[in-house]
Design a protein around this motif. Structure first.
Motif, PDB file in Angstrom:
ATOM      1  N   VAL A   1       7.241  -1.266  10.408  1.00 53.17           N
ATOM      2  CA  VAL A   1       8.501  -0.526  10.510  1.00 53.17           C
ATOM      3  C   VAL A   1       9.256  -0.577   9.192  1.00 53.17           C
ATOM      4  O   VAL A   1       9.771   0.448   8.706  1.00 53.17           O
ATOM      5  N   MET A   2       9.321  -1.749   8.577  1.00 50.22           N
ATOM      6  CA  MET A   2      10.075  -1.893   7.343  1.00 50.22           C
ATOM      7  C   MET A   2       9.421  -1.144   6.177  1.00 50.22           C
ATOM      8  O   MET A   2      10.110  -0.566   5.332  1.00 50.22           O
ATOM      9  N   ILE A   3       8.094  -1.139   6.131  1.00 50.80           N
ATOM     10  CA  ILE A   3       7.426  -0.353   5.085  1.00 50.80           C
ATOM     11  C   ILE A   3       7.649   1.131   5.330  1.00 50.80           C
ATOM     12  O   ILE A   3       7.819   1.911   4.381  1.00 50.80           O
ATOM     13  N   GLY A   4       7.677   1.528   6.612  1.00 53.38           N
ATOM     14  CA  GLY A   4       8.004   2.919   6.931  1.00 53.38           C
ATOM     15  C   GLY A   4       9.400   3.287   6.467  1.00 53.38           C
ATOM     16  O   GLY A   4       9.622   4.375   5.920  1.00 53.38           O
ATOM     17  N   VAL A   5      10.349   2.370   6.662  1.00 49.09           N
ATOM     18  CA  VAL A   5      11.716   2.595   6.177  1.00 49.09           C
ATOM     19  C   VAL A   5      11.715   2.729   4.657  1.00 49.09           C
ATOM     20  O   VAL A   5      12.398   3.602   4.093  1.00 49.09           O
ATOM     21  N   TYR A   6      10.926   1.882   3.989  1.00 58.88           N
ATOM     22  CA  TYR A   6      10.828   1.950   2.530  1.00 58.88           C
ATOM     23  C   TYR A   6      10.334   3.329   2.090  1.00 58.88           C
ATOM     24  O   TYR A   6      10.891   3.934   1.152  1.00 58.88           O
ATOM     25  N   LEU A   7       9.300   3.838   2.759  1.00 60.73           N
ATOM     26  CA  LEU A   7       8.739   5.139   2.375  1.00 60.73           C
ATOM     27  C   LEU A   7       9.746   6.261   2.600  1.00 60.73           C
ATOM     28  O   LEU A   7       9.828   7.203   1.802  1.00 60.73           O
ATOM     29  N   VAL A   8      10.513   6.172   3.685  1.00 61.82           N
ATOM     30  CA  VAL A   8      11.530   7.198   3.948  1.00 61.82           C
ATOM     31  C   VAL A   8      12.623   7.155   2.886  1.00 61.82           C
ATOM     32  O   VAL A   8      13.090   8.194   2.396  1.00 61.82           O
ATOM     33  N   MET A   9      13.008   5.951   2.498  1.00 59.07           N
ATOM     34  CA  MET A   9      14.104   5.802   1.553  1.00 59.07           C
ATOM     35  C   MET A   9      13.689   6.059   0.101  1.00 59.07           C
ATOM     36  O   MET A   9      14.442   6.677  -0.668  1.00 59.07           O
ATOM     37  N   PHE A  10      12.480   5.620  -0.278  1.00 64.59           N
ATOM     38  CA  PHE A  10      12.123   5.630  -1.700  1.00 64.59           C
ATOM     39  C   PHE A  10      10.861   6.429  -2.031  1.00 64.59           C
ATOM     40  O   PHE A  10      10.558   6.628  -3.206  1.00 64.59           O
ATOM     41  N   GLY A  11      10.137   6.881  -1.009  1.00 63.79           N
ATOM     42  CA  GLY A  11       8.954   7.687  -1.264  1.00 63.79           C
ATOM     43  C   GLY A  11       7.725   6.851  -1.584  1.00 63.79           C
ATOM     44  O   GLY A  11       7.778   5.635  -1.715  1.00 63.79           O
ATOM     45  N   ALA A  12       6.576   7.545  -1.715  1.00 63.66           N
ATOM     46  CA  ALA A  12       5.296   6.886  -1.970  1.00 63.66           C
ATOM     47  C   ALA A  12       5.117   6.602  -3.457  1.00 63.66           C
ATOM     48  O   ALA A  12       5.735   7.238  -4.320  1.00 63.66           O
ATOM     49  N   TYR A  13       4.233   5.659  -3.739  1.00 71.29           N
ATOM     50  CA  TYR A  13       3.916   5.296  -5.125  1.00 71.29           C
ATOM     51  C   TYR A  13       3.146   6.410  -5.811  1.00 71.29           C
ATOM     52  O   TYR A  13       2.227   6.997  -5.233  1.00 71.29           O
ATOM     53  N   GLN A  14       3.519   6.681  -7.047  1.00 68.44           N
ATOM     54  CA  GLN A  14       2.769   7.582  -7.903  1.00 68.44           C
ATOM     55  C   GLN A  14       2.412   6.835  -9.175  1.00 68.44           C
ATOM     56  O   GLN A  14       3.157   5.954  -9.611  1.00 68.44           O
ATOM     57  N   ASP A  15       1.271   7.154  -9.754  1.00 70.01           N
ATOM     58  CA  ASP A  15       0.810   6.424 -10.932  1.00 70.01           C
ATOM     59  C   ASP A  15       1.867   6.463 -12.031  1.00 70.01           C
ATOM     60  O   ASP A  15       2.351   7.517 -12.408  1.00 70.01           O
ATOM     61  N   GLY A  16       2.214   5.320 -12.520  1.00 69.46           N
ATOM     62  CA  GLY A  16       3.263   5.199 -13.528  1.00 69.46           C
ATOM     63  C   GLY A  16       3.822   3.786 -13.461  1.00 69.46           C
ATOM     64  O   GLY A  16       4.981   3.562 -13.137  1.00 69.46           O
ATOM     65  N   ARG A  17       2.966   2.834 -13.737  1.00 65.69           N
ATOM     66  CA  ARG A  17       3.275   1.429 -13.488  1.00 65.69           C
ATOM     67  C   ARG A  17       4.528   0.955 -14.207  1.00 65.69           C
ATOM     68  O   ARG A  17       5.354   0.251 -13.661  1.00 65.69           O
ATOM     69  N   HIS A  18       4.688   1.330 -15.454  1.00 61.53           N
ATOM     70  CA  HIS A  18       5.808   0.812 -16.239  1.00 61.53           C
ATOM     71  C   HIS A  18       7.128   1.423 -15.771  1.00 61.53           C
ATOM     72  O   HIS A  18       8.133   0.739 -15.668  1.00 61.53           O
TER      73      HIS A  18
END
Length: 568
Positions: A183-200
């Protein structure tokens, strides 16, 4: 000796089967949810990303430190003591109250101290990280270190339940943890979106809100895992209450036993921490590799591969060993030494069926399995998935030895011998440490995760061999030849089944980055089709070969399969 038709053994076997089934089902559900959680986490922060490794480091340390400090004491030493206490007039109420009070007090003090020491712990357990990485990892650690306290509460409450024959709650409690984290990771994705390549960029733009949701959610899950055990604990009717009168509860005896167990935990978990320190060098190495850094496996990828390959061990070997541990403890307590060998032999042979099948399955299906943990980044998903897949193959090689050694070590613990496991732990830990050190000074950082996976497999093999020698020398034979024959015979049948599954996966592009690698749905579909093919062929081959271990593994279910093994 009672006949096979005598009611007492039959009843005992039925209870054991129900207990194993309940524990295994809880572990299975928890592990499936754990898979989903880890895969979703890869979507959120990446697998071969800087933040992925930083969070993995901070979130893993509490588990290892807990095991280092007290895991072995709770999981091994206390069960025989609690079983003895449960036979008292008060069913162990006074002893259990004192024990839980002591545990909660000690774990609270330790947790506060370690949380305060988080900056120094992170720096000591990483290799070559620059200041921004150390700073964010330390912040994660502040949020994750309180997990140590709740791990302690979960462990002692669970062992109290186990000692009273209530095995299910302990294995089902992690389901609550995984649900909350999902649930909390789902909240994270809703709030901040998925990871895209760009580590720095990801590292520099990281916010406090992201930390609260991600790390706070992880700790909230561990809190729930501990708290949900209070309800079944209350139903035991022991009337537990705080009791600080710890004199006279046998702490001296437990301390003598715990000293050796804690020594074994220190050796084993310091080894794990050292391995993590070595692999952490890969995180910093990505900084100079540009787009190629997505293919460099670090600590997150290594731990994901272990999460995958440990599944059958957790479901079958651990569940069976936990239940039979009580049988072994009772056999030693009643001085029925003649029952020890048969119990060990049957347990090892029974676990051979799932362990050998999944060992081959992980090797055959490593590609789409890795892709599930590759995330959704268009440029990094396949590279990250391939990195995880390679580690899955390497770690799977040590799975049979891991389960074999785990079960043999339980024989010593059931006899309240903690010194021998300590000495055995030292023997193979030294092998692993030496190999890890050599790898760290001879290999480039981007290859250290793969080298560590190989070392894990080799260490498990050494442990199984040494444990076999020690058990047979101390307790006599347990039919090791028959056990080994079962593993080899079942392994060959699993290999033939793997060939059938491999053909299906090859047609789906599983070995040339085709359809099976093109996304989550193709990967899942490929796993289902190839996995079902493997499973079907494996069961048919077991039946045709009249493998008796199938009866012990499947029990009543096997007798309902047309043409399956019949009750003898």
């Amino acid at each position: 000796m009672a006949s096979e038709s005598s009611p007492a053994p039959a009843t005992s076997a039925a209870r054991r089967s129900r207990a194993v089934a309940l524990m295994a089902s809880g572990t299975l559900v928890s592990r499936i949810l754990g898979f989903l959680r880890t895969a979703l986490l890869a979507v959120a922060i990446g697998t071969t990303s800087d933040v992925g490794d930083l969070f993995e480091k901070a979130n893993t340390i509490p588990t290892i430190i807990f095991m280092l400090l007290a895991g072995g004491i709770f999981n091994v030493i206390l069960v025989p003591q609690l079983i003895k206490a449960s036979k008292a007039a008060d069913r162990g109420s006074a002893y259990t109250s004192k024990l839980m009070t002591l545990t909660i007090t000690v774990m609270a003090v330790i947790t506060v101290a370690l949380t305060a020491a988080a900056p120094w712990i992170i720096k000591a357990l990483t290799s070559g990280w620059d200041e921004p990485k150390l700073a964010l990892a330390t912040i994660f650690a502040y949020w994750c270190m309180p997990q140590i306290f709740f791990y302690g509460v979960y462990a002692v409450a669970g062992q109290v339940l186990n000692s009273h024959g209530r095995f299910g709650a302990y294995m089902w409690a992690p389901v609550a943890n995984n649900v909350i984290q999902l649930v909390m990771i789902g909240v994270y994705l809703v709030m901040f979106g998925a990871y895209q390549d760009g580590r720095h960029t990801q590292l520099m733009q990281w916010s406090t809100s992201q930390t609260v949701v991600l790390a706070g959610g992880a700790t909230l899950g561990i809190v729930a895992q501990a708290v949900v055990l209070f309800w079944p604990l209350r139903r035991l009717g022991l009337g537990l209450k705080p009791d600080f009168k710890w004199r006279g509860i046998g702490l001296k005896h437990v301390g003598q036993l715990a000293a050796w167990t804690l020594g074994a935990m220190v050796v084993g978990n310091l080894t794990a921490l050292y391995f993590g320190k070595i692999v952490s060098a890969a995180t910093q190495a990505r900084q100079h590799m540009g787009s190629a850094g997505a293919s460099v496996a670090g600590e997150a990828a290594l731990n994901q591969s272990q999460l995958i390959t440990v599944l059958p061990h957790s479901i079958f070997a651990l569940s069976l060993a936990t239940v039979l541990f009580n049988d072994l403890s009772n056999a030693f307590a009643d001085r029925r030494f003649q029952d020890v060998g048969p119990l060990v032999s049957k347990g090892l042979r029974t676990t051979a069926v799932p362990i050998m099948f999944f060992t081959v399955a992980f090797i055959v299906l490593a590609g789409p399995l890795g892709r599930l943990f590759g995330g959704t980044s268009a440029t990094a998903a396949v590279d990250a998935g391939a990195a995880v897949a390679t580690l899955v193959v390497l770690t799977a090689l040590g799975l049979p030895a891991k389960s074999y050694a785990f079960y043999l070590m339980r024989v010593f613990y059931a006899h309240e011998d903690t010194k021998t496991p300590m000495l055995l732990q030292v023997s193979y830990a030294l092998v692993g440490l030496a190999a890890a050190f050599i790898a760290s000074i001879t290999l480039e950082p981007q290859y250290l995760a793969q080298a560590t996976a190989v070392i894990y497999a080799a260490s498990n093999t050494v442990q199984a061999i040494v444990a076999h020698v020690a058990v047979t020398k101390r307790y006599g034979g347990y039919g090791a030849g028959r056990v080994l024959s079962s593993y080899i015979r079942i392994g060959w049948l699993a290999t033939f089944a793997g060939l059938a599954g491999g053909v299906v996966l090859a047609l789906l592009g599983g070995y040339d980055f085709g359809y099976a690698w093109s996304g989550y749905t193709p990967a899942i579909l490929s796993l289902v089709l190839a996995g079902l093919t493997m499973g079907g062929v494996f069961l048919v081959l077991l039946r045709l070969a009249n493998v008796s271990e199938l009866e012990d593994f499947l029990g009543p279910l096997a007798r309902r399969i047309p043409g399956g093994p019949k009750r003898r």
